[in-house]
Design an enzyme around this catalytic site. Structure first.
Site, PDB file in Angstrom:
ATOM      1  N   THR A 144      33.301  33.844  49.134  1.00 49.16           N
ATOM      2  CA  THR A 144      32.561  33.667  48.075  1.00 49.16           C
ATOM      3  C   THR A 144      33.461  35.460  47.082  1.00 49.16           C
ATOM      4  O   THR A 144      32.054  36.321  46.670  1.00 49.16           O
ATOM      5  CB  THR A 144      30.554  34.391  48.476  1.00 49.16           C
ATOM      6  OG1 THR A 144      31.159  34.412  48.830  1.00 49.16           O
ATOM      7  CG2 THR A 144      30.645  32.360  48.102  1.00 49.16           C
ATOM      8  N   HIS A 317      45.529  39.860  48.803  1.00 50.11           N
ATOM      9  CA  HIS A 317      46.891  39.056  49.494  1.00 50.11           C
ATOM     10  C   HIS A 317      45.967  39.131  51.124  1.00 50.11           C
ATOM     11  O   HIS A 317      46.336  38.507  51.516  1.00 50.11           O
ATOM     12  CB  HIS A 317      48.207  40.350  49.279  1.00 50.11           C
ATOM     13  CG  HIS A 317      47.424  42.134  50.111  1.00 50.11           C
ATOM     14  ND1 HIS A 317      47.088  42.012  48.900  1.00 50.11           N
ATOM     15  CD2 HIS A 317      47.172  42.465  50.990  1.00 50.11           C
ATOM     16  CE1 HIS A 317      47.330  43.678  48.724  1.00 50.11           C
ATOM     17  NE2 HIS A 317      47.250  43.825  50.291  1.00 50.11           N
ATOM     18  N   HIS A 441      73.238  49.443  46.266  1.00 51.27           N
ATOM     19  CA  HIS A 441      73.991  50.644  46.050  1.00 51.27           C
ATOM     20  C   HIS A 441      74.013  50.899  44.479  1.00 51.27           C
ATOM     21  O   HIS A 441      75.095  50.311  44.174  1.00 51.27           O
ATOM     22  CB  HIS A 441      74.458  51.793  46.925  1.00 51.27           C
ATOM     23  CG  HIS A 441      74.796  53.350  46.205  1.00 51.27           C
ATOM     24  ND1 HIS A 441      74.171  54.180  46.693  1.00 51.27           N
ATOM     25  CD2 HIS A 441      76.233  53.418  45.227  1.00 51.27           C
ATOM     26  CE1 HIS A 441      74.257  55.451  45.395  1.00 51.27           C
ATOM     27  NE2 HIS A 441      75.891  54.493  44.555  1.00 51.27           N
TER      28      HIS A 441
HETATM   29  C1  LIG Z   1      39.410  46.509  39.262  1.00 53.92           C
HETATM   30  C2  LIG Z   1      39.964  45.812  40.482  1.00 53.92           C
HETATM   31  C3  LIG Z   1      41.146  45.761  40.714  1.00 53.92           C
HETATM   32  C4  LIG Z   1      42.106  45.412  41.800  1.00 53.92           C
HETATM   33  N1  LIG Z   1      43.334  45.079  41.809  1.00 53.92           N
HETATM   34  C5  LIG Z   1      43.423  44.648  43.027  1.00 53.92           C
HETATM   35  C6  LIG Z   1      44.937  45.125  43.472  1.00 53.92           C
HETATM   36  O1  LIG Z   1      46.012  45.169  42.809  1.00 53.92           O
HETATM   37  N2  LIG Z   1      45.704  44.232  44.731  1.00 53.92           N
HETATM   38  C7  LIG Z   1      44.987  44.014  45.420  1.00 53.92           C
HETATM   39  O2  LIG Z   1      45.232  43.327  46.497  1.00 53.92           O
HETATM   40  N3  LIG Z   1      43.513  43.873  45.559  1.00 53.92           N
HETATM   41  C8  LIG Z   1      42.768  44.104  44.066  1.00 53.92           C
HETATM   42  N4  LIG Z   1      41.578  44.623  44.563  1.00 53.92           N
HETATM   43  C9  LIG Z   1      40.810  43.656  45.208  1.00 53.92           C
HETATM   44  C10 LIG Z   1      40.198  42.355  44.854  1.00 53.92           C
HETATM   45  O3  LIG Z   1      40.617  41.788  44.095  1.00 53.92           O
HETATM   46  C11 LIG Z   1      39.688  41.571  45.654  1.00 53.92           C
HETATM   47  O4  LIG Z   1      39.807  42.004  46.946  1.00 53.92           O
HETATM   48  C12 LIG Z   1      39.731  39.452  45.859  1.00 53.92           C
HETATM   49  O5  LIG Z   1      39.684  39.764  44.482  1.00 53.92           O
HETATM   50  C13 LIG Z   1      39.341  39.310  46.460  1.00 53.92           C
HETATM   51  O6  LIG Z   1      39.364  37.834  46.915  1.00 53.92           O
HETATM   52  P1  LIG Z   1      37.904  36.816  47.461  1.00 53.92           P
HETATM   53  O7  LIG Z   1      38.877  35.549  47.272  1.00 53.92           O
HETATM   54  O8  LIG Z   1      37.917  37.160  49.232  1.00 53.92           O
HETATM   55  O9  LIG Z   1      36.844  37.098  45.863  1.00 53.92           O
HETATM   56  P2  LIG Z   1      36.702  36.995  44.185  1.00 53.92           P
HETATM   57  O10 LIG Z   1      38.289  36.956  43.738  1.00 53.92           O
HETATM   58  O11 LIG Z   1      35.602  38.023  44.758  1.00 53.92           O
HETATM   59  O12 LIG Z   1      35.668  35.424  44.614  1.00 53.92           O
HETATM   60  C14 LIG Z   1      34.486  34.982  45.276  1.00 53.92           C
HETATM   61  C15 LIG Z   1      34.445  34.074  44.394  1.00 53.92           C
HETATM   62  O13 LIG Z   1      33.831  33.708  44.750  1.00 53.92           O
HETATM   63  C16 LIG Z   1      32.747  32.928  43.436  1.00 53.92           C
HETATM   64  N5  LIG Z   1      31.096  32.917  44.580  1.00 53.92           N
HETATM   65  C17 LIG Z   1      30.242  33.736  44.540  1.00 53.92           C
HETATM   66  N6  LIG Z   1      29.431  33.044  45.129  1.00 53.92           N
HETATM   67  C18 LIG Z   1      29.681  31.577  44.580  1.00 53.92           C
HETATM   68  C19 LIG Z   1      28.173  30.630  45.221  1.00 53.92           C
HETATM   69  N7  LIG Z   1      27.501  30.767  46.043  1.00 53.92           N
HETATM   70  N8  LIG Z   1      29.011  29.556  44.708  1.00 53.92           N
HETATM   71  C20 LIG Z   1      30.400  28.975  44.334  1.00 53.92           C
HETATM   72  N9  LIG Z   1      30.764  30.432  43.305  1.00 53.92           N
HETATM   73  C21 LIG Z   1      30.367  31.330  44.355  1.00 53.92           C
HETATM   74  C22 LIG Z   1      32.487  34.209  42.459  1.00 53.92           C
HETATM   75  O14 LIG Z   1      32.362  33.619  40.759  1.00 53.92           O
HETATM   76  C23 LIG Z   1      34.533  34.523  42.533  1.00 53.92           C
HETATM   77  O15 LIG Z   1      35.636  33.533  41.171  1.00 53.92           O
HETATM   78  C24 LIG Z   1      41.100  44.568  42.809  1.00 53.92           C
HETATM   79  C25 LIG Z   1      39.468  44.826  42.204  1.00 53.92           C
HETATM   80  C26 LIG Z   1      39.436  45.451  40.975  1.00 53.92           C
HETATM   81  C27 LIG Z   1      37.470  45.230  40.924  1.00 53.92           C
END
Ligand SMILES: Cc1cc2nc3c(=O)[nH]c(=O)nc-3n(C[C@H](O)[C@H](O)[C@H](O)COP(=O)(O)OP(=O)(O)OC[C@H]3O[C@@H](n4cnc5c(N)ncnc54)[C@H](O)[C@@H]3O)c2cc1C
Length: 462
Positions: A144, A317, A441
């Site tokens: 999430t 990643h 290179h």
């Molecule tokens: C501005 C910015 C730039 C970034 N750039 C990079 C980068 O260049 N490279 C990199 O590696 N990381 C980057 N990050 C970090 C990266 O975006 C996060 O680490 C990553 O998205 C985390 O993935 P996740 O799957 O854990 O969660 P998230 O991407 O946060 O996804 C979680 C999802 O769960 C959904 N959700 C939450 N609760 C519920 C629920 N109860 N029921 C249904 N759905 C739910 C949300 O709506 C969301 O879509 C960046 C972050 C930001 C803010």
């Protein structure tokens, strides 16, 4: 009769969508629950992808400023901010469509709505119109993610006090911008808007911006960002931000108040675990984070958690890798444990920063002996051709065995170059092996070989 699955994934960010696809590939019957209208999570919708599209535009804009040196006469360049934003939106949209296609291709049922536990095998999905549906599952993967953290005395307002979510939709480049927080997100936006001519001031509480990076790399970024209209203030405590309608007043300790057109609050992110019904399944949270074992299993045997809701590095990643591991375990496989020492950090400021392993301060703190070898990009022909001469590669290796302990790169291609070291670290390579590996290179990647030569006792081209 409610539908029944081998695995329900809650959250469709880079963790959840990758986990769902891998699980389906392994033959599990999978459902993916996402409350947002779009799949892709923070990364695709308001994170990695839109920011990198805008940073690419900033890079081209900076290059256009000195095309005469490259032999071109194009008159006075101009930018069209709305077209830059449209390109960004187009890339995001194409990726969203790609994800929907992949869900169909892998026969994953997508539920749009908020998922929460009713019990260990039942997930209730509440759609935006309030309609509820229950689905049965053998296993659940919690993915999430995280959301923007707010300071109670300086809350964002979608007008002049912005967050990383809302600044991505700004309709112009502001004249001035205060960036509160010099972490990765704050520094990327500082580099982006600074390059478009906005006067940016970064206000950071800690003594170093990009605090988790090697200080030498962080200092090089600070030096380069000064040339991009960015002023950096460290060790400065914010005390208030007021939106006055057509400008903001920013107050910090020990200095007079200052006026900025916009303020970006980027003090960090927090895990989203508060409305999942975790109590019903006996999972406790620690400051919002979920504790897991080495296979991402929570205290409930059939429930796994990955990504930004863990205390591991909040990176796309990392979330994807953890999800792959968790679902492979669920499918009865025996994947290797994730080696977090080989988990790359990647920062897309100009210059970029990327690293694996430990920094010098960390090695000192742990009392680990190390050897430093550093090679700059400047002497390399390809760096001159590509106008990417700033920065260096720094390798910290074991003084006796040459094992990689940490690698820190600052420079135009840092986020691509680090990949070679990721593999090197996983395969337990030595600086000697890297130095003896032939690199093509002329390339920027020759700098890797030169840095390894430096670690072996003498770089060739310096
Ligand atoms: C501005 C910015 C730039 C970034 N750039 C990079 C980068 O260049 N490279 C990199 O590696 N990381 C980057 N990050 C970090 C990266 O975006 C996060 O680490 C990553 O998205 C985390 O993935 P996740 O799957 O854990 O969660 P998230 O991407 O946060 O996804 C979680 C999802 O769960 C959904 N959700 C939450 N609760 C519920 C629920 N109860 N029921 C249904 N759905 C739910 C949300 O709506 C969301 O879509 C960046 C972050 C930001 C803010």
């Amino acid at each position: 009769m409610s539908k029944s699955y081998d695995l329900v994934v809650i959250g469709a960010g880079p963790g959840g969508e990758v986990g769902a696809i891998r699980a389906a590939q392994l033959g599990l019957k999978v459902a993916l629950v996402e409350k947002n209208i779009h799949l892709g999570g923070t990364c695709l919708n308001v994170g990695c992808i839109p920011t990198k599209s805008l940073l690419e535009s900033a890079k081209i804009w900076a290059k256009l400023g000195h095309v005469a040196e490259l032999g071109f006469r194009i008159g006075k360049p101009e930018y069209d901010w709305s077209a830059i934003m449209k390109r960004k939106d187009g890339i995001v949209d194409a990726q969203r469509k790609g994800l929907l296609f992949l869900m169909k291709k892998n026969k994953i049922d997508v539920y749009q709505g908020h998922g929460r536990f009713l019990d260990k095998n039942t997930i209730e999905v509440t759609a935006a119109d309030g309609k509820k549906e229950s689905i049965q599952t053998k296993h659940t993967l919690l993915a999430t993610g995280s959301r923007v953290k707010e300071l109670p005395f300086a809350r964002s307002n979608q007008k002049n006090i912005l967050t990383s979510d809302t600044i991505l939709f700004i309709d112009h480049v502001p004249k001035s911008l205060a960036v509160v927080g010099g972490g990765v997100v704050g520094m990327e936006f500082a580099s982006l808007f600074g390059r478009f001519g906005c006067e940016v001031t970064v206000i950071e509480l800690l003594p170093q911006v990009l605090p988790s990076e090697d200080p030498e790399c962080a200092n090089e970024v600070v030096r380069q960002l000064k040339k991009q209209n960015v002023t950096i203030e460290t060790g400065v405590k914010l005390t208030g931000v007021k939106d006055q309608g057509d400008h903001c007043v920013v107050s910090v300790e020990g200095k007079p108040d200052r006026v900025f057109a916009k303020v970006l609050m980027s003090i960090g992110r927090e895990p989203v675990t508060d409305d999942l019904g975790l109590q019903k399944v006996g999972i406790a949270v620690d400051r919002g984070f979920i504790n897991v074992d080495a296979h991402y299993k929570t205290s409930a045997a059939n429930i796994f958690a990955i990504g930004d809701i863990l205390k591991t590095a909040a990176l796309a990643h990392t979330a994807s890798a953890e999800a792959m591991h968790a679902v492979e375990v669920i499918a009865g496989k025996n994947p290797p444990l994730i080696n977090y020492e080989a988990n790359p950090s990647a920062i897309y400021t100009y210059p970029e920063v990327a690293s694996i392993g430990m920094s010098e301060p960390k090695l000192k703190e742990k009392n680990i002996a190390y050897k430093v070898a550093k090679f700059p990009f400047a002497p390399m022909a390809k760096a001159k051709i590509e106008e990417a001469t700033e920065g260096f590669i720094k390798i910290l290796s074991h003084p006796q065995y040459g094992e990689l302990l940490g690698v820190h790169i600052v420079g135009a291609r840092a986020t691509e170059l680090i990949g070679e070291f990721v593999l090197g670290k996983i395969l337990e390579t030595t600086v000697d092996e890297i130095g003896h590996a032939i690199h093509p290179h002329p390339t920027i990647s020759e700098t890797i070989m030169e840095a390894a030569h430096a670690a072996m006792g003498g770089a060739i081209h310096m």
